[in-house]
Enzyme design. Structure first.
Site, PDB file in Angstrom:
ATOM      1  N   ASP A  96       5.060   9.857  11.059  1.00 37.85           N
ATOM      2  CA  ASP A  96       6.383   9.290  11.352  1.00 37.85           C
ATOM      3  C   ASP A  96       7.442   9.927  10.461  1.00 37.85           C
ATOM      4  O   ASP A  96       8.553  10.199  10.903  1.00 37.85           O
ATOM      5  CB  ASP A  96       6.381   7.766  11.127  1.00 37.85           C
ATOM      6  N   LYS A 115      -6.472  10.340  -0.994  1.00 38.79           N
ATOM      7  CA  LYS A 115      -6.090   9.700  -2.265  1.00 38.79           C
ATOM      8  C   LYS A 115      -7.358   9.640  -3.118  1.00 38.79           C
ATOM      9  O   LYS A 115      -7.810   8.576  -3.569  1.00 38.79           O
ATOM     10  CB  LYS A 115      -5.520   8.295  -1.959  1.00 38.79           C
ATOM     11  N   ASP A 123      -0.705   7.870  10.125  1.00 36.78           N
ATOM     12  CA  ASP A 123       0.279   7.023  10.789  1.00 36.78           C
ATOM     13  C   ASP A 123       1.629   7.135  10.066  1.00 36.78           C
ATOM     14  O   ASP A 123       2.676   7.378  10.672  1.00 36.78           O
ATOM     15  CB  ASP A 123      -0.245   5.567  10.732  1.00 36.78           C
ATOM     16  N   TYR A 129      -7.595   0.412   9.583  1.00 31.69           N
ATOM     17  CA  TYR A 129      -7.147  -0.322  10.768  1.00 31.69           C
ATOM     18  C   TYR A 129      -8.316  -0.952  11.529  1.00 31.69           C
ATOM     19  O   TYR A 129      -8.119  -1.825  12.364  1.00 31.69           O
ATOM     20  CB  TYR A 129      -6.345   0.580  11.718  1.00 31.69           C
ATOM     21  N   ASP A 143       0.579  11.005  -1.943  1.00 29.50           N
ATOM     22  CA  ASP A 143       1.928  10.835  -2.506  1.00 29.50           C
ATOM     23  C   ASP A 143       2.639  12.182  -2.612  1.00 29.50           C
ATOM     24  O   ASP A 143       3.830  12.311  -2.308  1.00 29.50           O
ATOM     25  CB  ASP A 143       1.901  10.089  -3.852  1.00 29.50           C
TER      26      ASP A 143
END
Ligand code: NAD
Length: 359
Positions: free
Chosen positions: A251, A191, A247, A142, A223
Site C-alpha cells: 500500500d 523482521k 499488505d 492473518y 522497518d
C-alpha cells in the site's frame, strides 16, 4: 488461442471498470486472433442481495472451471453493518483460500508520463520506479490462532504469526522465478532480528538463493524497507515478504506511482491459473458516475495475459496503449490537474482501445 475467463464485476465501480477491461480484452482477441469466452458471476454485496451470501457456490465453480478470473471490487456502505463473517469482503478471502492462491503480485510502476503525479521529489522519481511485490497470501498472522482471554479483570488479546518452511519455500520459489524473468534482483523483507517466524523465513530464502546464483539477493528488515521505499524506490525489482508486511508495504508503494486508480494486482498459485483485480476498492463515492479510472482494471487484464496466458506481446500492447493515453494528457478525475484533459471512464477506455495495435 482460446481462454475461459470468469468476470466478477462486484460492487460500486467494480462493474464499470471490469467492463472497460473486458472490451480491451475483446480488442486484443480481435487484433491478435484469440478467443476469450467470458462468464459473468456474482460476488460481494450484489451476491448477498441476489442469493444471501457473498460467495455463492456457482461463482466458485465458475472460477474453478476457467483459466483465469477478472474481478472488479466488492463492498459498500449498504453492507457495512453486516457482521464480519457475512460482509461482502469475505468473498475475496474465500476466493483466495478456496482457489489456493498463495501469492499476491502487486506491481508499482511509475509511467514516465505521470512523474509529476507521484508525491516523491523529482530527483527520486526520475530514476524510475518499476518494482513488484510477491506477498505471501494464505498464511502468517492473518490466518494464525487468535483470541481473547479474561483473567483477574484484565483482557488479553492475541494473534499468532506462524509459517511452515514449505509455505515460505513455495512463495520464495515463485519470487526467485519472477526475478529471473525481470531484472534478477530480489529483496526479502522480514523482521528476523525479533521474530522466530522471520528467522525461519530468512533461513528458507537463503537456502533457496543457492538455487538461483544469477539472482542478486538481499535481506532487508521491514522497518528499513518502509524507509527505503520512499527514499530510493529505484533500487527495488522484486520484493518477497510475508502476508502482513506485504499488505502494509505494498500500500505504501502504491501511492508512489500517482493514483490508486492505476495499480493492478494478481493472486496466483503454482500453475497458470490466477485471479486479477485492481488494488482499489469499490469507491462507493464515485460509483455509477462514469468517473472511475479504468486503468488499474485494464492493467489487471494485461497481467492476466502475461501471467496466466503467456501472451507477452498482447500484454505489452495494452501497457503501451495506457502509456499513450497518459502521455496524450488524458486523466480521469482522480488524476486531473490544470495541464491535463479531464475524461470519463468511457472516454479513457475508448482512447486506450484506439491505441491497441499489434507489435
Ligand atoms: P477505495 O479504494 O474504494 O476508495 C478510496 C478512494 O480512492 C476513494 O476516494 C475513491 O473514490 C478513490 N478511488 C478508488 N478507486 C478509484 C478509481 N478506480 N478511480 C478513481 N478513484 C478511485 O477504498 P475505501 O473507500 O476504503 O473502500 C470502499 C469499499 O471498498 C469498502 O467497502 C471496502 O471494504 C471495499 N474494498 C474492497 C476491496 C476489494 O474488493 N478488493 C479492496 C479495498 C476496499
Amino acid at each position: 488461442m482460446n481462454f475461459k475467463i470468469t468476470l466478477i464485476g462486484g460492487d460500486g465501480i467494480g462493474p464499470e471498470v471490469t467492463e472497460s477491461a473486458r472490451v480491451v480484452l475483446e480488442k486484443i482477441a480481435l487484433v491478435y486472433n484469440h478467443s476469450f469466452k467470458f462468464n459473468e458471476a456474482l460476488a460481494g454485496g450484489c451476491a448477498i442481495d441476489a442469493c444471501g451470501k457473498p460467495l455463492p457456490e456457482e461463482t466458485l465453480t465458475a472460477c474453478k472451471e476457467s483459466d483465469a478470473v477478472l474481478l472488479g471490487a466488492v463492498g459498500g456502505t449498504k453492507w457495512d453493518t453486516y457482521p464480519g463473517d457475512k460482509r461482502p469482503e469475505t468473498a475475496i478471502l474465500g476466493l483466495r483460500k478456496q482457489l489456493g492462491l498463495f501469492a499476491n503480485l502487486r506491481p508499482a510502476k511509475l509511467f514516465p508520463t505521470v512523474l509529476g503525479d507521484s508525491p516523491l521529489r523529482g530527483d527520486i522519481t526520475e530514476k524510475g520506479i518499476d518494482l513488484i511485490f510477491v506477498r505471501e497470501l494464505t498464511g502468517g498472522i492473518y490466518y494464525g490462532e487468535r483470541g481473547r482471554e479474561n483473567k483477574n479483570g484484565t483482557t488479553r488479546a492475541f494473534d499468532t504469526e506462524t509459517y511452515t518452511d514449505s509455505e515460505i519455500y513455495r512463495v520464495g520459489k515463485y519470487a526467485f522465478e519472477l526475478a529471473m524473468q525481470r531484472r534478477k534482483n530480489l529483496v526479502s523483507v522480514d523482521k528476523a532480528n525479533v521474530l522466530e517466524s522471520s528467522r525461519l523465513w530468512r533461513e528458507t530464502l537463503h537456502n533457496l538463493s543457492r538455487e538461483y546464483p544469477q539472482v542478486s539477493y538481499l535481506d532487508m528488515l521491514v522497518d528499513n524497507a518502509a524507509m527505503q521505499l520512499v527514499k530510493a524506490p529505484s533500487q527495488f525489482d522484486v520484493i518477497v515478504t510475508s502476508n502482513m508486511f506485504g499488505d502494509i508495504l505494498s500500500d505504501e508503494a502504491s501511492v508512489l506511482t500517482g493514483s490508486i486508480g492505476l495499480l493492478p494486482s494478481a493472486s496466483v498459485r503454482n500453475d497458470l491459473f490466477g485471479l486479477y483485480e485492481p488494488i482499489h476498492g469499490s469507491a462507493p463515492d464515485i460509483a455509477g458516475q462514469n468517473k472511475a479510472n479504468p486503468i488499474a482494471a485494464i492493467l489487471s487484464a494485461a497481467m492476466m495475459l502475461k501471467y496466466s496466458f503467456s501472451l507477452f506481446d498482447e500484454a505489452l500492447s495494452i501497457e503501451n496503449a495506457v502509456n499513450t493515453a497518459l502521455s496524450n494528457g488524458l486523466r480521469t478525475a482522480d488524476m486531473f490537474s490544470a495541464s491535463t484533459k479531464a475524461v470519463s471512464t468511457a472516454e479513457m477506455t475508448q482512447h486506450i482501445l484506439e491505441h491497441i495495435e499489434k507489435k
